[in-house]
Design a protein around this motif. Structure first.
Motif, PDB file in Angstrom:
ATOM      1  N   HIS A   1     -15.361   6.233  32.915  1.00 22.86           N
ATOM      2  CA  HIS A   1     -16.640   5.797  32.349  1.00 22.86           C
ATOM      3  C   HIS A   1     -17.285   6.943  31.575  1.00 22.86           C
ATOM      4  CE1 HIS A   1     -19.989   3.021  31.958  1.00 22.86           C
ATOM      5  NE2 HIS A   1     -20.815   4.001  32.309  1.00 22.86           N
ATOM      6  N   GLY A   2     -18.086   7.778  32.244  1.00 18.97           N
ATOM      7  CA  GLY A   2     -18.777   8.852  31.563  1.00 18.97           C
ATOM      8  C   GLY A   2     -17.907  10.083  31.370  1.00 18.97           C
ATOM      9  N   VAL A   3     -18.164  10.827  30.273  1.00 21.64           N
ATOM     10  CA  VAL A   3     -17.485  12.092  30.007  1.00 21.64           C
ATOM     11  C   VAL A   3     -18.542  13.149  29.718  1.00 21.64           C
ATOM     12  CG1 VAL A   3     -15.309  11.106  29.219  1.00 21.64           C
ATOM     13  CG2 VAL A   3     -17.161  11.419  27.571  1.00 21.64           C
ATOM     14  N   TRP A   4     -18.205  14.414  30.037  1.00 21.14           N
ATOM     15  CA  TRP A   4     -19.141  15.525  29.857  1.00 21.14           C
ATOM     16  C   TRP A   4     -18.357  16.725  29.366  1.00 21.14           C
ATOM     17  CZ3 TRP A   4     -24.344  16.028  29.940  1.00 21.14           C
ATOM     18  CH2 TRP A   4     -24.885  17.305  30.054  1.00 21.14           C
ATOM     19  N   ALA A   5     -18.722  17.256  28.185  1.00 25.45           N
ATOM     20  CA  ALA A   5     -18.033  18.411  27.629  1.00 25.45           C
ATOM     21  C   ALA A   5     -18.605  19.691  28.208  1.00 25.45           C
ATOM     22  CB  ALA A   5     -18.161  18.419  26.111  1.00 25.45           C
ATOM     23  N   GLU A   6     -17.722  20.603  28.603  1.00 26.93           N
ATOM     24  CA  GLU A   6     -18.121  21.881  29.176  1.00 26.93           C
ATOM     25  C   GLU A   6     -17.830  23.011  28.203  1.00 26.93           C
ATOM     26  OE1 GLU A   6     -17.474  21.753  33.849  1.00 26.93           O
ATOM     27  OE2 GLU A   6     -15.589  21.431  32.776  1.00 26.93           O
ATOM     28  N   PRO A   7     -18.557  24.144  28.318  1.00 27.47           N
ATOM     29  CA  PRO A   7     -18.210  25.316  27.512  1.00 27.47           C
ATOM     30  C   PRO A   7     -16.784  25.761  27.833  1.00 27.47           C
ATOM     31  CG  PRO A   7     -20.366  25.589  28.560  1.00 27.47           C
ATOM     32  CD  PRO A   7     -19.740  24.368  29.170  1.00 27.47           C
ATOM     33  N   GLY A   8     -16.095  26.260  26.834  1.00 21.46           N
ATOM     34  CA  GLY A   8     -14.744  26.734  27.071  1.00 21.46           C
ATOM     35  C   GLY A   8     -13.670  25.698  26.812  1.00 21.46           C
ATOM     36  N   GLY A   9     -14.063  24.505  26.335  1.00 23.99           N
ATOM     37  CA  GLY A   9     -13.052  23.539  25.931  1.00 23.99           C
ATOM     38  C   GLY A   9     -12.522  22.634  27.021  1.00 23.99           C
ATOM     39  N   THR A  10     -13.281  22.461  28.104  1.00 24.63           N
ATOM     40  CA  THR A  10     -12.862  21.527  29.144  1.00 24.63           C
ATOM     41  C   THR A  10     -13.773  20.311  29.142  1.00 24.63           C
ATOM     42  OG1 THR A  10     -14.158  22.761  30.783  1.00 24.63           O
ATOM     43  CG2 THR A  10     -11.795  23.259  30.624  1.00 24.63           C
ATOM     44  N   LEU A  11     -13.270  19.246  29.743  1.00 22.09           N
ATOM     45  CA  LEU A  11     -13.971  17.971  29.769  1.00 22.09           C
ATOM     46  C   LEU A  11     -13.977  17.438  31.192  1.00 22.09           C
ATOM     47  CD1 LEU A  11     -15.145  15.637  27.906  1.00 22.09           C
ATOM     48  CD2 LEU A  11     -12.857  14.637  28.028  1.00 22.09           C
ATOM     49  N   LEU A  12     -15.124  16.927  31.621  1.00 22.74           N
ATOM     50  CA  LEU A  12     -15.228  16.224  32.895  1.00 22.74           C
ATOM     51  C   LEU A  12     -15.227  14.729  32.618  1.00 22.74           C
ATOM     52  CD1 LEU A  12     -18.060  18.309  34.603  1.00 22.74           C
ATOM     53  CD2 LEU A  12     -15.627  18.365  35.187  1.00 22.74           C
ATOM     54  N   ALA A  13     -14.513  13.983  33.442  1.00 17.85           N
ATOM     55  CA  ALA A  13     -14.518  12.521  33.364  1.00 17.85           C
ATOM     56  C   ALA A  13     -14.626  11.977  34.777  1.00 17.85           C
ATOM     57  CB  ALA A  13     -13.248  12.007  32.697  1.00 17.85           C
TER      58      ALA A  13
ATOM     59  N   ASP B   1     -13.596   6.502  42.672  1.00 17.46           N
ATOM     60  CA  ASP B   1     -13.224   7.439  43.729  1.00 17.46           C
ATOM     61  C   ASP B   1     -12.645   8.737  43.200  1.00 17.46           C
ATOM     62  OD1 ASP B   1     -10.760   6.533  42.876  1.00 17.46           O
ATOM     63  OD2 ASP B   1     -10.052   5.895  44.845  1.00 17.46           O
ATOM     64  N   TRP B   2     -12.727   9.010  41.879  1.00 20.69           N
ATOM     65  CA  TRP B   2     -12.187  10.265  41.368  1.00 20.69           C
ATOM     66  C   TRP B   2     -13.080  10.885  40.304  1.00 20.69           C
ATOM     67  CZ3 TRP B   2     -11.338  10.280  36.163  1.00 20.69           C
ATOM     68  CH2 TRP B   2     -11.071   9.053  35.541  1.00 20.69           C
ATOM     69  N   LEU B   3     -13.024  12.223  40.276  1.00 23.07           N
ATOM     70  CA  LEU B   3     -13.677  13.064  39.279  1.00 23.07           C
ATOM     71  C   LEU B   3     -12.619  14.034  38.776  1.00 23.07           C
ATOM     72  CD1 LEU B   3     -16.264  14.317  37.894  1.00 23.07           C
ATOM     73  CD2 LEU B   3     -16.527  15.695  39.972  1.00 23.07           C
ATOM     74  N   LEU B   4     -12.593  14.297  37.476  1.00 24.26           N
ATOM     75  CA  LEU B   4     -11.492  15.026  36.857  1.00 24.26           C
ATOM     76  C   LEU B   4     -12.014  16.070  35.888  1.00 24.26           C
ATOM     77  CD1 LEU B   4      -8.500  15.307  35.657  1.00 24.26           C
ATOM     78  CD2 LEU B   4      -9.129  13.365  34.206  1.00 24.26           C
ATOM     79  N   ARG B   5     -11.349  17.225  35.861  1.00 18.52           N
ATOM     80  CA  ARG B   5     -11.552  18.213  34.795  1.00 18.52           C
ATOM     81  C   ARG B   5     -10.231  18.363  34.044  1.00 18.52           C
ATOM     82  NH1 ARG B   5     -13.915  22.568  37.270  1.00 18.52           N
ATOM     83  NH2 ARG B   5     -15.940  22.173  36.259  1.00 18.52           N
ATOM     84  N   LEU B   6     -10.287  18.263  32.705  1.00 16.59           N
ATOM     85  CA  LEU B   6      -9.081  18.453  31.904  1.00 16.59           C
ATOM     86  C   LEU B   6      -9.359  19.376  30.738  1.00 16.59           C
ATOM     87  CD1 LEU B   6      -8.337  15.549  29.473  1.00 16.59           C
ATOM     88  CD2 LEU B   6     -10.338  15.466  30.950  1.00 16.59           C
ATOM     89  N   ARG B   7      -8.316  19.980  30.232  1.00 15.65           N
ATOM     90  CA  ARG B   7      -8.405  20.885  29.086  1.00 15.65           C
ATOM     91  C   ARG B   7      -8.212  20.082  27.816  1.00 15.65           C
ATOM     92  NH1 ARG B   7      -4.757  25.523  30.460  1.00 15.65           N
ATOM     93  NH2 ARG B   7      -3.104  24.155  29.696  1.00 15.65           N
ATOM     94  N   MET B   8      -9.154  20.221  26.880  1.00 21.08           N
ATOM     95  CA  MET B   8      -9.103  19.385  25.687  1.00 21.08           C
ATOM     96  C   MET B   8      -8.083  19.863  24.665  1.00 21.08           C
ATOM     97  SD  MET B   8     -12.983  18.056  24.948  1.00 21.08           S
ATOM     98  CE  MET B   8     -13.887  19.582  25.239  1.00 21.08           C
ATOM     99  N   SER B   9      -7.599  21.078  24.766  1.00 28.20           N
ATOM    100  CA  SER B   9      -6.616  21.556  23.797  1.00 28.20           C
ATOM    101  C   SER B   9      -5.273  20.871  23.958  1.00 28.20           C
ATOM    102  CB  SER B   9      -6.450  23.072  23.912  1.00 28.20           C
ATOM    103  OG  SER B   9      -5.968  23.417  25.205  1.00 28.20           O
ATOM    104  N   ASP B  10      -4.927  20.508  25.204  1.00 28.79           N
ATOM    105  CA  ASP B  10      -3.610  19.897  25.424  1.00 28.79           C
ATOM    106  C   ASP B  10      -3.630  18.717  26.401  1.00 28.79           C
ATOM    107  OD1 ASP B  10      -4.065  21.194  27.811  1.00 28.79           O
ATOM    108  OD2 ASP B  10      -2.370  22.581  27.639  1.00 28.79           O
TER     109      ASP B  10
END
Length: 376
Positions: free
Chosen positions: A85-97, A104-113
């Motif tokens: 549903h919601g996404v949040w961009a973090e400094p340093g090129g990572t994304l929370l979803a 039941d899940w929260l995720l951090r991923l790297r947007m470069s790859d």
């Protein structure tokens, strides 16, 4: 407490959801494509988003134009176990979803790859409600949640580095959805107020007991600092966005969803409310919007609310005066451009730049979810 797993780590539980998460983290991230320059030297359109792929699975990542005026395509993508549903961009090129409610899940991923860096799974008794933001200093995360036993709304307080839950605050209502920080450091939360039962998931029950509200919480203690309601109790407060009036004063716009039993009342219901720091006011429209606001954004001195059930985007001036309606099939995600002058809306088959006509890059084979963020 939530369980946090790093990609590739051994997980004690053999449950299917953790297995799916590891499969997604280890094997289903699409390689990122390079960022290409447009003919005029500017960067192409790029959005952090969640979507359903043409194969039917759910993904989170980055959509990008690969050539000037070309379609939006996946620059990187990570498959996720359920709809995001919601996404949040973090400094340093990572994304929370975060998973759509009850999630039941929260995720951090790297947007470069598109590589997953951490997963946090909700244990029994709580569910994510689809949104996450960072604290002002970036050291904590706030997630909207529901106590599945009592249906009470909660803010989960989490360590930003590990995603681990370290505390929780009551939202003094049910069904909390989007949340944003104010300039004074306090937290504003939209309580949707729609009653549900743990065993029925998203099924709405006893709508006559609806109690939607906007609340302000102290981020030092979680203490309730204020609570406001609309006169019409069948209007659910869902998504929120900061704007500014002609004098530069901050105004919060709130996208509404109508839950009236009478179909005509639901179709004609207002889908924008404004909060000026003192009172909450709903604003009508000179257009039938069919009772469902999907997302909200502010740019160019106007609030925009996407209306997927009316196939377009409704526009109001910052003072709440109706400005018009822009057609776009199944319009939902909204984002302001980097200058805060224009809005980009995502629809069923294309994106649209508003209010300017004629710029509609295609979205090939993907069904974009409720929200996206424009990346600089």
């Amino acid at each position: 407490m939530a369980m946090v797993t790093e990609p590739g780590a051994m997980v004690a539980s053999s449950s299917r959801r953790r297995w799916l998460a590891q499969v997604a983290a280890l094997g289903l991230a699409a390689a990122a494509r390079p960022v290409l320059a447009q003919a005029d030297g500017s960067e192409p359109l790029r959005f952090a988003a969640a979507w359903e792929s043409e194969a039917g699975g759910y993904q989170v990542g980055v959509l990008q134009q690969q050539k000037p005026a070309g379609p939006l395509a996946r620059a990187c993508a990570l498959s996720v176990p359920t709809r995001a549903h919601g996404v949040w961009a973090e400094p340093g090129g990572t994304l929370l979803a975060v998973a759509r409610r009850p999630g039941d899940w929260l995720l951090r991923l790297r947007m470069s790859d598109g590589k997953a860096l951490a997963w946090s799974w909700m244990d029994g008794g709580r569910a994510f409600n689809g949104h996450v933001i960072a604290s002002a200093d970036g050291k904590q995360l706030y997630t909207t949640e529901t106590d599945l036993e009592t249906a009470e709304g909660l803010i989960g307080v989490r360590d930003a580095a590990s995603l681990e839950k370290v505390g929780e605050w009551r939202t003094h209502g049910a069904d909390p959805h989007e949340l944003l920080l104010d300039a004074d450091g306090s937290l504003l939360v939209a309580n949707g107020g729609i009653p549900t039962l743990p065993e029925t998931g998203r099924l709405k029950v006893e709508l006559h007991r609806m109690d939607a509200s906007l609340v302000r919480l102290d981020t030092r203690s979680g203490q309730l600092l204020g609570q406001w309601r609309l006169a019409d109790s069948r209007l659910s407060l869902r998504h929120i966005a900061w704007g500014a009036d002609a004098q530069g004063a901050r105004v919060l716009g709130i996208a509404l969803q109508a839950e009236h039993e009478d179909a005509a009342a639901r179709r004609a219901a207002p889908l924008l409310a404004r909060f000026d720091g003192r009172q909450l006011t709903a604003h009508g429209a000179a257009h039938t919007l069919n009772g469902y606001g999907g997302d909200i954004a502010f740019a160019g001195g106007r609030f925009a609310v996407s209306c997927p059930r009316a196939d377009g985007v409704a526009l109001w001036r910052a003072d709440g005066q109706w400005e018009g309606f822009a057609p776009l099939a199944e319009a939902c995600p909204l984002a302001a451009d980097r200058k805060g002058a224009l809005l980009w809306a995502g629809g069923r088959d294309a994106a649209a730049r508003l209010p300017l006509p004629g710029d509609h890059p295609a979205i090939g084979g993907l069904r974009v979810d409720n929200h996206w963020l424009m990346l600089g």
